[in-house]
Write a protein that holds these residues in place. Structure first.
Motif: not given
Length: 147
Positions: A49-63
């Motif tokens: 369900l979570f979207e990766r925030v590709a602009e972040c260097q770290s693996p960040v996901f949001l929903f």
């Protein structure tokens, strides 16, 4: 940016950052990183369900959830090894809590740049922070269209 467009919680967070010196701002960001809420149990087993925030260097996901009262709920995962990214995720989760979709969409896109962190974190990290806000707003828009 006009302060009238800024929700109270985000304005208070920004004021806290601007009230202290540069080194204390980074410390405050690190304190926020420790306050990022864990995911609710209903989402812990649903990374799809979570979207990766590709602009972040770290693996960040949001929903994002928009409930029946048009209130936005933001859920973010960020690794503990990435405290600056995690700190900004926590700022957004806390600052957007309880806001309606319209209020979230009205948050100025340059909010991350107004925290006085340009000397404390890299431009790449600031871009990641702005992307996190942008993706949250994009998901709010998509949820409204689907409703």
């Amino acid at each position: 940016m006009t302060d009238s467009a800024l929700p109270e919680a985000l304005e208070e967070i920004r004021s806290d950052f601007l009230a202290v010196g540069q080194s204390e701002r980074l410390q405050l960001l690190l304190e926020f990183s420790n306050e990022l809420p864990e995911l609710p149990e209903r989402y812990q087993e649903h990374p799809d369900l979570f979207e990766r925030v590709a602009e972040c260097q770290s693996p960040v996901f949001l929903f994002v959830e928009v409930d029946q009262d048009d209130v936005v709920h933001l859920f973010v995962t960020a690794p503990r090894e990435s405290p600056t990214t995690r700190g900004f995720a926590s700022i957004l989760v806390q600052g957007l809590a309880g806001l309606t979709a319209d209020e979230v969409l009205a948050v100025p896109d340059d909010y991350p740049q107004t925290l006085g962190l340009t000397q404390a974190v890299s431009p790449l990290r600031l871009r990641g922070m702005a992307a996190l806000l942008g993706r949250a707003k994009h998901q709010v828009t998509l949820k409204r269209q689907a409703a």
